[in-house]
Scaffold this active site. Sequence first.
Site, PDB file in Angstrom:
ATOM      1  NE  ARG A 147     -10.651   2.711  -6.504  1.00  0.00           N
ATOM      2  CZ  ARG A 147     -10.141   3.108  -5.358  1.00  0.00           C
ATOM      3  NH1 ARG A 147     -10.588   2.588  -4.229  1.00  0.00           N
ATOM      4  NH2 ARG A 147      -9.185   3.997  -5.301  1.00  0.00           N
ATOM      5  CE  LYS A 166       8.691   1.831  -7.004  1.00  0.00           C
ATOM      6  NZ  LYS A 166       8.335   3.163  -6.383  1.00  0.00           N
ATOM      7  CG  ASP A 169       6.728   4.500  -3.475  1.00  0.00           C
ATOM      8  OD1 ASP A 169       6.116   3.545  -3.953  1.00  0.00           O
ATOM      9  OD2 ASP A 169       6.947   5.552  -4.117  1.00  0.00           O
TER      10      ASP A 169
HETATM   11  P1  NAP Z   1      -1.752   7.040  -7.335  1.00  0.00           P
HETATM   12  O1  NAP Z   1      -1.927   8.030  -8.420  1.00  0.00           O
HETATM   13  O2  NAP Z   1      -1.983   7.457  -5.927  1.00  0.00           O
HETATM   14  O3  NAP Z   1      -2.617   5.721  -7.556  1.00  0.00           O
HETATM   15  C1  NAP Z   1      -2.847   5.141  -8.817  1.00  0.00           C
HETATM   16  C2  NAP Z   1      -4.301   4.767  -8.937  1.00  0.00           C
HETATM   17  O4  NAP Z   1      -4.573   3.560  -8.218  1.00  0.00           O
HETATM   18  C3  NAP Z   1      -5.266   5.768  -8.343  1.00  0.00           C
HETATM   19  O5  NAP Z   1      -5.491   6.851  -9.216  1.00  0.00           O
HETATM   20  C4  NAP Z   1      -6.507   4.947  -8.085  1.00  0.00           C
HETATM   21  O6  NAP Z   1      -7.380   4.990  -9.232  1.00  0.00           O
HETATM   22  C5  NAP Z   1      -5.963   3.527  -7.904  1.00  0.00           C
HETATM   23  N1  NAP Z   1      -6.150   3.131  -6.514  1.00  0.00           N
HETATM   24  C6  NAP Z   1      -5.877   3.843  -5.407  1.00  0.00           C
HETATM   25  N2  NAP Z   1      -6.254   3.186  -4.311  1.00  0.00           N
HETATM   26  C7  NAP Z   1      -6.789   2.013  -4.731  1.00  0.00           C
HETATM   27  C8  NAP Z   1      -7.383   0.923  -4.087  1.00  0.00           C
HETATM   28  N3  NAP Z   1      -7.563   0.913  -2.756  1.00  0.00           N
HETATM   29  N4  NAP Z   1      -7.808  -0.113  -4.837  1.00  0.00           N
HETATM   30  C9  NAP Z   1      -7.687  -0.099  -6.172  1.00  0.00           C
HETATM   31  N5  NAP Z   1      -7.162   0.942  -6.852  1.00  0.00           N
HETATM   32  C10 NAP Z   1      -6.701   1.984  -6.132  1.00  0.00           C
HETATM   33  O7  NAP Z   1      -0.294   6.409  -7.365  1.00  0.00           O
HETATM   34  P2  NAP Z   1       0.862   6.486  -8.443  1.00  0.00           P
HETATM   35  O8  NAP Z   1       1.782   7.585  -8.086  1.00  0.00           O
HETATM   36  O9  NAP Z   1       0.319   6.424  -9.817  1.00  0.00           O
HETATM   37  O10 NAP Z   1       1.636   5.127  -8.067  1.00  0.00           O
HETATM   38  C11 NAP Z   1       1.093   3.865  -8.365  1.00  0.00           C
HETATM   39  C12 NAP Z   1       2.228   2.852  -8.367  1.00  0.00           C
HETATM   40  O11 NAP Z   1       3.227   3.284  -9.309  1.00  0.00           O
HETATM   41  C13 NAP Z   1       2.942   2.735  -7.014  1.00  0.00           C
HETATM   42  O12 NAP Z   1       3.286   1.401  -6.761  1.00  0.00           O
HETATM   43  C14 NAP Z   1       4.199   3.583  -7.195  1.00  0.00           C
HETATM   44  O13 NAP Z   1       5.278   3.134  -6.395  1.00  0.00           O
HETATM   45  C15 NAP Z   1       4.482   3.367  -8.669  1.00  0.00           C
HETATM   46  N6  NAP Z   1       5.256   4.474  -9.260  1.00  0.00           N
HETATM   47  C16 NAP Z   1       4.890   5.777  -9.049  1.00  0.00           C
HETATM   48  C17 NAP Z   1       5.691   6.800  -9.563  1.00  0.00           C
HETATM   49  C18 NAP Z   1       5.339   8.262  -9.398  1.00  0.00           C
HETATM   50  O14 NAP Z   1       6.127   9.132  -9.782  1.00  0.00           O
HETATM   51  N7  NAP Z   1       4.179   8.611  -8.882  1.00  0.00           N
HETATM   52  C19 NAP Z   1       6.844   6.485 -10.274  1.00  0.00           C
HETATM   53  C20 NAP Z   1       7.139   5.164 -10.536  1.00  0.00           C
HETATM   54  C21 NAP Z   1       6.357   4.159 -10.005  1.00  0.00           C
HETATM   55  P3  NAP Z   1      -8.958   4.872  -9.050  1.00  0.00           P
HETATM   56  O15 NAP Z   1      -9.347   5.651  -7.834  1.00  0.00           O
HETATM   57  O16 NAP Z   1      -9.493   5.432 -10.322  1.00  0.00           O
HETATM   58  O17 NAP Z   1      -9.230   3.376  -8.891  1.00  0.00           O
END
Ligand code: NAP
Length: 308
Positions: free
Chosen positions: A37, A90, A168
Amino acid sequence: MPPINLAIVGIGKIVRDQHLPAVAGNDDYRLVAAASRHGRVEGIENFSSIDAMLSALPSIQAVSLCMPPQYRYEAAVKALTAGKHVFLEKPPGATLSEVEGLAALAAGKGLSLFASWHSRYAPAVEAAREFLAGTRIRSMRVAWKEDVRQWHPGQEWIWQPGGLGVFDPGINALSIVTRILPNPVFVTAAMLEFPENRDAPIAASITFSDAEGLDLAAEFDWRQTGRQSWDIVALTDAGEMLLSEGGARLSIDGRVVHEQPEQEYPMLYRRFVAIIRAGESDVDLAPLRHVADAFMLGRRRQVDAFHD
Ligand code: NAP
C-alpha cells in the site's frame, strides 16, 4: 533452468532487511514486481495491491507474502487461485485452520506452499539436532528475552489479536526446539502476561513435556533491557548444550563447537526453489500449534500498560 519470476507483497522491515538481499543474491529468481500500500522497491514494477499486480503481470510464477500474519490468508488465496507458488513469512498465518486450508488449496492446484521458519536455518541448528539425537536429554530451558522497543518500534499489528505479541519472536524459538528435539512435545501449562491496554502478551512462561516425560520450559519476555538473550540450554548425558545467539552458536560444556556466519534468508530462498522444482510443499505447523495450545491452556495475568 530459467529463473522463477518472483513478486514480493507487504514491503516493510523484513523485506528490506532480508528478502531483497537474499533474492538479489540468488540466480534462481528474477524479482519482477512488488505490491504494497505504501512501500516500494526500486527498479521493478510496483503496485498498490496484490489484485492489481496479479492481473497486470500474468508472468509472475511465485509470490512472497511478508505482511503481518493477520492479513496473509486473503493474499495467499488470491495468489494460489491465480496459479502462483507461495512463500509465507513466519508465522504462516493467524490461525492453524487457515494455513491448513491454504495447504489444501495449494495441493489441489499442484502448487508449492512454503511456511517458512527462518530460525530453523540459523547456522548451528542442524548441529544441535545431531548432538541431541545421540544423547539422553535430562532437561531443556529456552530463554527468548528481548526489548520490544528496540526490535518492534511502533508495530501496532503485533499487539493486536492475531499479532501474537511476545510469541512473534517466541515462535522462532519454538521453530528451533521442534526441529532439534528427537520427539514431539506438547504444552502442559502456561502463564501469559497481557499489558492492560493490549490484546497480545508481553511475556509468557510455558512448560512442555513428551511421551518420556521430558522437562522443557520456555521463558519469553519483551521487557528485557541490557543483554538480549535467545538461548536454548539442554542438560544431557553427553554434557551441557548451549545453542545461543538465536541458533547461531553451539557450545558443549562451555566450548564452542559450531559457529558460522548467518545465512537464514538465502537458505530459505534456496529451499523455496527446491520445493517448487520438486513439485512439493513444506508446511510444518508445529510451532504455531504450540502457540495456539499456550493460548488455550494458559493462565492469564494483567500487567502494567505498555506504551511505545
Ligand atoms: P512491518 O514492517 O510492520 O510490516 C510489513 C509490511 O506489511 C508493512 O510495511 C505494510 O506495507 C504491510 N502491512 C501492514 N499492515 C497491513 C495490513 N493491514 N494489510 C496489508 N498489509 C499490511 O513488519 P515486518 O517486521 O516486516 O514483519 C512482517 C512479517 O515478517 C511478520 O510476520 C514478522 O513476524 C516477520 N518477520 C519479521 C522480522 C523482523 O525482524 N522484523 C524477522 C523475521 C520475520 P504497506 O503499508 O506498504 O502495505
